[in-house]
Design a protein around this motif. Structure first.
Motif, mmCIF file in Angstrom:
data_model
loop_
_atom_site.group_PDB
_atom_site.id
_atom_site.type_symbol
_atom_site.label_atom_id
_atom_site.label_comp_id
_atom_site.label_asym_id
_atom_site.label_seq_id
_atom_site.Cartn_x
_atom_site.Cartn_y
_atom_site.Cartn_z
ATOM 1 N N LEU A 179 10.980 4.017 7.912
ATOM 2 C CA LEU A 179 10.049 4.031 6.785
ATOM 3 C C LEU A 179 10.490 3.031 5.720
ATOM 4 N N LYS A 180 11.781 2.989 5.449
ATOM 5 C CA LYS A 180 12.292 2.060 4.433
ATOM 6 C C LYS A 180 12.192 0.617 4.916
ATOM 7 N N ARG A 181 12.469 0.393 6.197
ATOM 8 C CA ARG A 181 12.370 -0.972 6.727
ATOM 9 C C ARG A 181 10.935 -1.471 6.694
ATOM 10 N N ASN A 182 9.978 -0.600 7.038
ATOM 11 C CA ASN A 182 8.566 -1.008 7.026
ATOM 12 C C ASN A 182 8.086 -1.305 5.607
ATOM 13 N N LEU A 183 8.561 -0.499 4.648
ATOM 14 C CA LEU A 183 8.195 -0.759 3.253
ATOM 15 C C LEU A 183 8.753 -2.109 2.794
ATOM 16 N N LEU A 184 9.994 -2.405 3.160
ATOM 17 C CA LEU A 184 10.595 -3.685 2.767
ATOM 18 C C LEU A 184 9.815 -4.846 3.380
ATOM 19 N N THR A 185 9.394 -4.713 4.629
ATOM 20 C CA THR A 185 8.591 -5.764 5.261
ATOM 21 C C THR A 185 7.270 -5.943 4.509
ATOM 22 N N TYR A 186 6.651 -4.840 4.136
ATOM 23 C CA TYR A 186 5.389 -4.867 3.379
ATOM 24 C C TYR A 186 5.572 -5.617 2.057
ATOM 25 N N LEU A 187 6.672 -5.355 1.364
ATOM 26 C CA LEU A 187 6.937 -6.024 0.085
ATOM 27 C C LEU A 187 7.216 -7.507 0.295
ATOM 28 N N LYS A 188 7.948 -7.834 1.346
ATOM 29 C CA LYS A 188 8.272 -9.236 1.628
ATOM 30 C C LYS A 188 7.031 -10.025 2.032
ATOM 31 N N GLN A 189 6.046 -9.350 2.588
ATOM 32 C CA GLN A 189 4.816 -10.022 3.004
ATOM 33 C C GLN A 189 3.766 -10.040 1.896
ATOM 34 N N GLY A 190 4.220 -9.840 0.660
ATOM 35 C CA GLY A 190 3.310 -9.913 -0.479
ATOM 36 C C GLY A 190 2.347 -8.751 -0.554
ATOM 37 N N CYS A 191 2.736 -7.582 0.013
ATOM 38 C CA CYS A 191 1.907 -6.368 0.005
ATOM 39 C C CYS A 191 0.574 -6.573 0.731
ATOM 40 N N ASN A 192 0.603 -7.452 1.724
ATOM 41 C CA ASN A 192 -0.579 -7.676 2.558
ATOM 42 C C ASN A 192 -0.502 -6.701 3.733
ATOM 43 N N ALA A 193 -1.291 -5.622 3.655
ATOM 44 C CA ALA A 193 -1.192 -4.552 4.653
ATOM 45 C C ALA A 193 -1.563 -5.029 6.045
ATOM 46 N N ALA A 194 -2.623 -5.820 6.146
ATOM 47 C CA ALA A 194 -3.076 -6.269 7.469
ATOM 48 C C ALA A 194 -2.012 -7.139 8.135
ATOM 49 N N TYR A 195 -1.454 -8.081 7.380
ATOM 50 C CA TYR A 195 -0.448 -8.974 7.962
ATOM 51 C C TYR A 195 0.821 -8.205 8.296
ATOM 52 N N THR A 196 1.208 -7.273 7.417
ATOM 53 C CA THR A 196 2.417 -6.479 7.660
ATOM 54 C C THR A 196 2.276 -5.631 8.920
ATOM 55 N N ALA A 197 1.121 -4.977 9.072
ATOM 56 C CA ALA A 197 0.896 -4.148 10.264
ATOM 57 C C ALA A 197 1.004 -4.980 11.523
ATOM 58 N N ASP A 198 0.469 -6.200 11.454
ATOM 59 C CA ASP A 198 0.544 -7.093 12.610
ATOM 60 C C ASP A 198 1.993 -7.470 12.906
ATOM 61 N N GLN A 199 2.753 -7.764 11.851
ATOM 62 C CA GLN A 199 4.160 -8.112 12.020
ATOM 63 C C GLN A 199 4.958 -6.953 12.621
ATOM 64 N N LEU A 200 4.623 -5.741 12.202
ATOM 65 C CA LEU A 200 5.358 -4.565 12.676
ATOM 66 C C LEU A 200 4.854 -4.058 14.021
ATOM 67 N N GLY A 201 3.685 -4.539 14.434
ATOM 68 C CA GLY A 201 3.113 -4.093 15.708
ATOM 69 C C GLY A 201 2.561 -2.691 15.639
ATOM 70 N N ILE A 202 2.051 -2.291 14.465
ATOM 71 C CA ILE A 202 1.473 -0.958 14.317
ATOM 72 C C ILE A 202 0.048 -1.096 13.768
ATOM 73 N N HIS A 203 -0.729 -0.018 13.854
ATOM 74 C CA HIS A 203 -2.105 -0.041 13.326
ATOM 75 C C HIS A 203 -2.053 -0.016 11.811
ATOM 76 N N ARG A 204 -3.042 -0.650 11.201
ATOM 77 C CA ARG A 204 -3.069 -0.705 9.745
ATOM 78 C C ARG A 204 -3.176 0.696 9.139
ATOM 79 N N ASN A 205 -3.888 1.593 9.777
ATOM 80 C CA ASN A 205 -4.000 2.952 9.250
ATOM 81 C C ASN A 205 -2.649 3.667 9.253
ATOM 82 N N THR A 206 -1.843 3.356 10.300
ATOM 83 C CA THR A 206 -0.490 3.934 10.359
ATOM 84 C C THR A 206 0.332 3.453 9.179
ATOM 85 N N LEU A 207 0.245 2.165 8.882
ATOM 86 C CA LEU A 207 0.979 1.612 7.746
ATOM 87 C C LEU A 207 0.498 2.251 6.440
#
Length: 398
Positions: A336-364
């Motif tokens: 959970l903490k790693r995914n949040l850090l990725t989200y912050l590093k990606q400029g809080c872009n949920a769609a791009y972050t979900a793609d980077q993490l390989g998860i659905h945007r709703n999951t994020l």
């Protein structure tokens, strides 16, 4: 066939040699003191005694040879003790201090010799002939001795540069600790040029008792992946190797190709001798951070842990900062903490972050809702930087 003048010159040379052999102790002391003045060494008393004796023996050997045959070649005598001292000097990076003594002894001996010759004859032709022949003889003897020792020094340096891992480790440690600060001497002894760019890479085994050949195999594989041979490779022990490349190396180049069982710390790019030391120190810091991290990474470079070099000095202060900023999120699952850090590093872009993490945007989005429940203050523009710093710091903490 020699004429009477040549025979007279030979006789004067023999008479002078006899006086040298019978020289008073004060003359010998003068030569010894002058030689010692030209020497600087960590092991000075022993070095002084050997080189003082070596030069005195050389003078006496030259005089005996002249007495025996004023016109014959004179082979220098060099003791095993002097060879041992020179070998140690090469290992320590001292710049041929033993050779300085020969030139100093030659100058003192020549001045004393001229006094002897002028006392033996006042005939200008005899003086000219005796001084000319003796100058060539003393010079040839000194040059021959120095040539022998110089070849020995070159051979020792070549051996040190190419072989003996223990000696290379010793030299490298002297360079890194500041005990060997002369770039020319350090470069000669390591077989490495410092007048270029440097990126230090340190590779070490993760297991306490690794296969002795593991790190070498892994290093060969890493070098192959990089497609660029290191200019310097030193075995720091059975489980660690020190490399230096003349170009920038980044963690991304090795992250997916790092061999099993090893970790890799990459220093920052440096230039010249000072840059080499800076890169080595940077790699040491990266290694310390990477070795203690719990994030599963096995490769890191300076850029990746740059923030940690600032946060590390006061761990207590950082832990208080992280607790204040993260609240209950501090004890949340690591993913959970790693995914949040990725989200912050990606400029809080949920769609791009979900793609980077390989998860659905709703999951994020559900994870972000969970994050807001755990944080002391809901995620917003005002606290994003502090949260990112705290999460990045935790990523590399033991």
């Amino acid at each position: 066939m020699m004429n009477s003048f040549d025979e007279r010159v030979d006789e004067l040379l023999r008479q002078g040699a006899e006086r040298v052999l019978k020289a008073p102790q004060s003359w010998r002391d003068e030569v010894g003191k002058a030689v010692v003045t030209a020497i600087e060494s960590d092991n000075l008393p022993f070095v002084e005694s050997v080189i003082r004796r070596e030069n005195l023996i050389g003078v006496m050997h030259w005089a005996n040879s002249i007495l025996s045959d004023p016109n014959g070649p004179i082979t220098p005598v060099i003791s095993s003790e002097l060879y041992a001292i020179i070998r140690e000097q090469v290992r320590k990076g001292e710049l041929d201090i033993s050779l300085n003594g020969y030139r100093v002894a030659q100058n003192i001996t020549w001045r004393r010799w001229m006094r002897i010759v002028f006392d033996l004859t006042s005939d200008k032709h005899e003086l000219q002939a005796v001084l000319d022949r003796s100058a060539r003889s003393i010079g040839d003897y000194t040059d021959a001795a120095l040539a022998i020792l110089s070849r020995f020094i070159d051979a020792e340096r070549a051996e040190l540069a190419k072989g003996a891992p223990a000696l290379q480790r010793e030299v490298l440690q002297q360079v890194l600790s500041g005990k060997l600060g002369d770039p020319f001497s350090a470069g000669q002894r390591l077989g490495y040029r410092f007048d270029r760019s440097h990126t230090v890479v340190r590779i070490w085994a993760m297991d306490v008792q690794p296969d002795s050949a593991l790190v070498n195999r892994a290093t060969d594989q890493i070098v192959q992946v990089l497609g660029h041979a290191p200019g310097l490779r030193v075995e720091e022990g059975e489980s660690s190797i020190f490399l230096c490349f003349d170009k920038q190396i980044q963690a991304a180049e090795l992250e997916s190709e790092c061999p099993d069982g090893v970790m890799v710390a990459i220093g920052r790019l440096g230039q010249g001798f000072a840059g080499f030391l800076e890169s080595a120190n940077s790699a040491r810091i990266v290694r310390n951070i990477l070795a203690g991290a719990r994030n599963g990474r096995r490769v890191a470079d300076h850029d990746l842990v740059r923030l940690q070099t600032v946060l590390i000095p006061d761990d207590g202060a950082f832990q208080r900062f992280a607790s204040d900023v993260l609240g209950d999120l501090l004890r949340a699952p690591e993913d959970l903490k790693r995914n949040l850090l990725t989200y912050l590093k990606q400029g809080c872009n949920a769609a791009y972050t979900a793609d980077q993490l390989g998860i659905h945007r709703n999951t994020l989005n559900r994870q972000l809702d969970r994050v807001n429940d755990l944080l002391p203050q809901a995620l917003g523009d005002g606290n994003r930087m502090n949260i990112a710093v705290a999460l990045e710091g935790l990523l590399w903490r033991p």
